[in-house]
Design a protein around this motif. Structure first.
Motif, PDB file in Angstrom:
ATOM      1  N   CYS A   1       1.309  -0.384 -10.360  1.00  0.00           N
ATOM      2  CA  CYS A   1      -0.020   0.098 -10.010  1.00  0.00           C
ATOM      3  C   CYS A   1      -0.960  -1.098 -10.092  1.00  0.00           C
ATOM      4  O   CYS A   1      -1.180  -1.647 -11.175  1.00  0.00           O
ATOM      5  CB  CYS A   1      -0.437   1.177 -11.007  1.00  0.00           C
ATOM      6  SG  CYS A   1      -2.038   1.885 -10.622  1.00  0.00           S
TER       7      CYS A   1
ATOM      8  N   GLU B   1       0.684   0.077  -5.519  1.00  0.00           N
ATOM      9  CA  GLU B   1      -0.200   1.187  -5.161  1.00  0.00           C
ATOM     10  C   GLU B   1      -1.319   1.248  -6.190  1.00  0.00           C
ATOM     11  O   GLU B   1      -1.061   1.203  -7.387  1.00  0.00           O
ATOM     12  CB  GLU B   1       0.590   2.504  -5.100  1.00  0.00           C
ATOM     13  CG  GLU B   1      -0.238   3.754  -5.031  1.00  0.00           C
ATOM     14  CD  GLU B   1      -1.256   3.789  -3.878  1.00  0.00           C
ATOM     15  OE1 GLU B   1      -0.906   3.446  -2.732  1.00  0.00           O
ATOM     16  OE2 GLU B   1      -2.427   4.152  -4.141  1.00  0.00           O
TER      17      GLU B   1
ATOM     18  N   PHE C   1       0.887  -1.172   0.000  1.00  0.00           N
ATOM     19  CA  PHE C   1       0.000   0.000   0.000  1.00  0.00           C
ATOM     20  C   PHE C   1       0.923   1.219   0.000  1.00  0.00           C
ATOM     21  O   PHE C   1       0.982   1.988   0.965  1.00  0.00           O
ATOM     22  CB  PHE C   1      -0.913  -0.005   1.230  1.00  0.00           C
ATOM     23  CG  PHE C   1      -1.795  -1.243   1.319  1.00  0.00           C
ATOM     24  CD1 PHE C   1      -2.959  -1.325   0.564  1.00  0.00           C
ATOM     25  CD2 PHE C   1      -1.459  -2.304   2.139  1.00  0.00           C
ATOM     26  CE1 PHE C   1      -3.779  -2.452   0.638  1.00  0.00           C
ATOM     27  CE2 PHE C   1      -2.265  -3.430   2.219  1.00  0.00           C
ATOM     28  CZ  PHE C   1      -3.434  -3.511   1.467  1.00  0.00           C
ATOM     29  N   ALA C   2       1.652   1.383  -1.098  1.00  0.00           N
ATOM     30  CA  ALA C   2       2.834   2.256  -1.095  1.00  0.00           C
ATOM     31  C   ALA C   2       2.510   3.736  -0.988  1.00  0.00           C
ATOM     32  O   ALA C   2       3.351   4.520  -0.556  1.00  0.00           O
ATOM     33  CB  ALA C   2       3.662   2.001  -2.354  1.00  0.00           C
ATOM     34  N   GLY C   3       1.290   4.150  -1.393  1.00  0.00           N
ATOM     35  CA  GLY C   3       0.924   5.560  -1.313  1.00  0.00           C
ATOM     36  C   GLY C   3       1.958   6.436  -1.993  1.00  0.00           C
ATOM     37  O   GLY C   3       2.471   6.124  -3.074  1.00  0.00           O
TER      38      GLY C   3
ATOM     39  N   LEU D   1      -0.166   8.247  -7.378  1.00  0.00           N
ATOM     40  CA  LEU D   1       0.708   7.902  -6.245  1.00  0.00           C
ATOM     41  C   LEU D   1       1.718   6.826  -6.631  1.00  0.00           C
ATOM     42  O   LEU D   1       2.858   6.847  -6.153  1.00  0.00           O
ATOM     43  CB  LEU D   1      -0.131   7.438  -5.049  1.00  0.00           C
ATOM     44  CG  LEU D   1      -0.970   8.532  -4.376  1.00  0.00           C
ATOM     45  CD1 LEU D   1      -1.760   7.964  -3.212  1.00  0.00           C
ATOM     46  CD2 LEU D   1      -0.082   9.680  -3.900  1.00  0.00           C
ATOM     47  N   ALA D   2       1.322   5.903  -7.501  1.00  0.00           N
ATOM     48  CA  ALA D   2       2.294   4.893  -7.966  1.00  0.00           C
ATOM     49  C   ALA D   2       3.454   5.600  -8.665  1.00  0.00           C
ATOM     50  O   ALA D   2       4.624   5.238  -8.472  1.00  0.00           O
ATOM     51  CB  ALA D   2       1.613   3.888  -8.894  1.00  0.00           C
TER      52      ALA D   2
ATOM     53  N   THR E   1       4.104  -1.678   5.924  1.00  0.00           N
ATOM     54  CA  THR E   1       3.005  -1.051   5.197  1.00  0.00           C
ATOM     55  C   THR E   1       1.984  -0.405   6.107  1.00  0.00           C
ATOM     56  O   THR E   1       1.905  -0.699   7.307  1.00  0.00           O
ATOM     57  CB  THR E   1       2.328  -2.087   4.272  1.00  0.00           C
ATOM     58  OG1 THR E   1       1.543  -1.396   3.294  1.00  0.00           O
ATOM     59  CG2 THR E   1       1.458  -3.072   5.039  1.00  0.00           C
TER      60      THR E   1
ATOM     61  N   SER F   1       5.682   7.198  -5.962  1.00  0.00           N
ATOM     62  CA  SER F   1       6.536   6.190  -5.314  1.00  0.00           C
ATOM     63  C   SER F   1       7.667   5.757  -6.240  1.00  0.00           C
ATOM     64  O   SER F   1       8.815   5.590  -5.816  1.00  0.00           O
ATOM     65  CB  SER F   1       5.705   4.956  -4.928  1.00  0.00           C
ATOM     66  OG  SER F   1       5.052   5.163  -3.712  1.00  0.00           O
TER      67      SER F   1
END
Ligand SMILES: C[S@@+](CC[C@H](N)C(=O)[O-])C[C@H]1O[C@@H](n2cnc3c(N)ncnc32)[C@H](O)[C@@H]1O
Length: 313
Positions: A173, A79, A58-60, A84-85, A196, A88
């Motif tokens: 993603c 993510e 859930f990398a945000g 957001l992907a 995470t 990151s």
């Protein structure tokens, strides 16, 4: 597993909130981002030097990606939000070279002016560089869309302070609760820390980027073969169900991992720490060891931040 408790638990607001001065991480920090230095300290204390890679499903906006980079470890992230992907991916893989390539192209003032830059990039960069430079361009467009443009000097200066990223590692993603994203990720089978912070309920903040920017981010990820995502927003299945669905996928992909899950109660104050541990043990028979919940400080009205920690074997 060392018995000592982490020396640098997020016990106070300073250690909990992201540092707005942290180079590269400061490019974009989500409302639910973690403090990079605290993440590093917790990983160092709980896992130690045996850690070979960091995984965040859930990398945000990439606080774990940033921590991995500062620890010189490969980062594997999933993510579901395309913008957001990209954030990151840019934090984990961008170098000064990518920033310099973008600098030669027209300025990115909004999601609209991102489009010609993305179209021109292949003429200025190799295929590998295009993917990362495009994600960096998405970061610049995101910042511009918020009325807080990020200058090329800041980006270049931040990157000049970092070592090049680890050669391996990947961000996709995708939906972390489904197999497809994990298959594309190819995480190492052992020696990993899965650190995470899953979605924690309906009011868990979502990004809400302009639709045009989200569409461009999706195109960028598709071109980089990093889009394995379900297109719809994640449904709210609750913290425990989402977390355990993710753990099933992680467990199928890896033999050994130290799992560290940040937990805050849901909007109704519901604490899911016990459910996560009970459901994980039931879903992964014989594989959950040394489980504990470490209660940290309280930073929201919902209740305390806890770390759910166990060894997956
Ligand atoms: C609490 S935030 C993570 C914050 C992160 N540590 C950071 O630095 O921004 C949870 C993230 O999980 C993402 N997410 C929610 N459901 C997901 C799913 N099923 N698969 C992958 N990502 C998901 C959300 O888009 C959100 O960015």
């Amino acid at each position: 597993m060392p018995l000592s408790l982490p020396r640098s638990l997020p016990l106070d607001a300073e250690r909990y909130h992201p540092d707005p001065r942290e180079p590269v991480d400061r490019w974009f920090q989500t409302a639910s981002a973690s403090n990079v230095r605290t993440t590093m300290a917790v990983v160092a204390d709980l896992v130690g030097p045996s850690c070979r890679a960091v995984v965040d499903p859930f990398a945000g906006g990439g606080s774990s990606a940033m921590a991995a980079r500062l620890m010189d470890l490969p980062f594997f992230g999933i993510e579901i939000d395309p913008v957001l992907a990209c954030v990151s991916l840019a934090k984990s893989r961008a170098t000064v070279r990518h920033a310099r390539i973008l600098r030669r192209l027209p300025p990115i003032r909004d999601p609209e002016s991102l489009l010609p830059v993305l179209a021109m990039l292949p003429a200025y960069a190799s295929a590998d560089e295009v993917a990362v430079a495009s994600c960096l361009a998405v970061v610049l467009a995101l910042r511009a869309s918020r009325g807080t443009p990020l200058g090329y000097e800041d980006v270049t200066g931040d990157l000049a302070r970092l070592r090049p990223p680890a050669a391996t590692g990947r961000v996709v993603c995708a939906d972390a609760t489904a197999p497809v994203g994990w298959r594309g990720l190819a995480v190492p089978k052992a020696g990993i820390v899965l650190y995470t912070s899953p979605q924690f309920g309906r009011r868990s903040p979502l990004l809400g980027a302009p639709p045009r920017l989200t569409a461009s981010a999706r195109d960028v990820l598709a071109a980089a073969e990093a889009d394995q995502g379900r297109k719809a927003a994640p449904k709210d299945s609750g913290f425990a169900a989402t977390t355990v669905a993710m753990l099933r996928q992680a467990a199928a992909m890896t033999r050994r991992a130290t799992v560290i899950i940040e937990h805050e109660p849901d909007d109704d104050g519901h604490d899911a720490t016990r459910e996560v541990l009970e459901q994980a043990a039931a879903a992964l028979p014989g594989r959950v060891h040394d489980a504990r919940v470490i209660v940290c400080g309280q930073f929201t009205w919902r209740g305390p931040l806890s770390l759910i920690v166990f060894e997956l074997r």
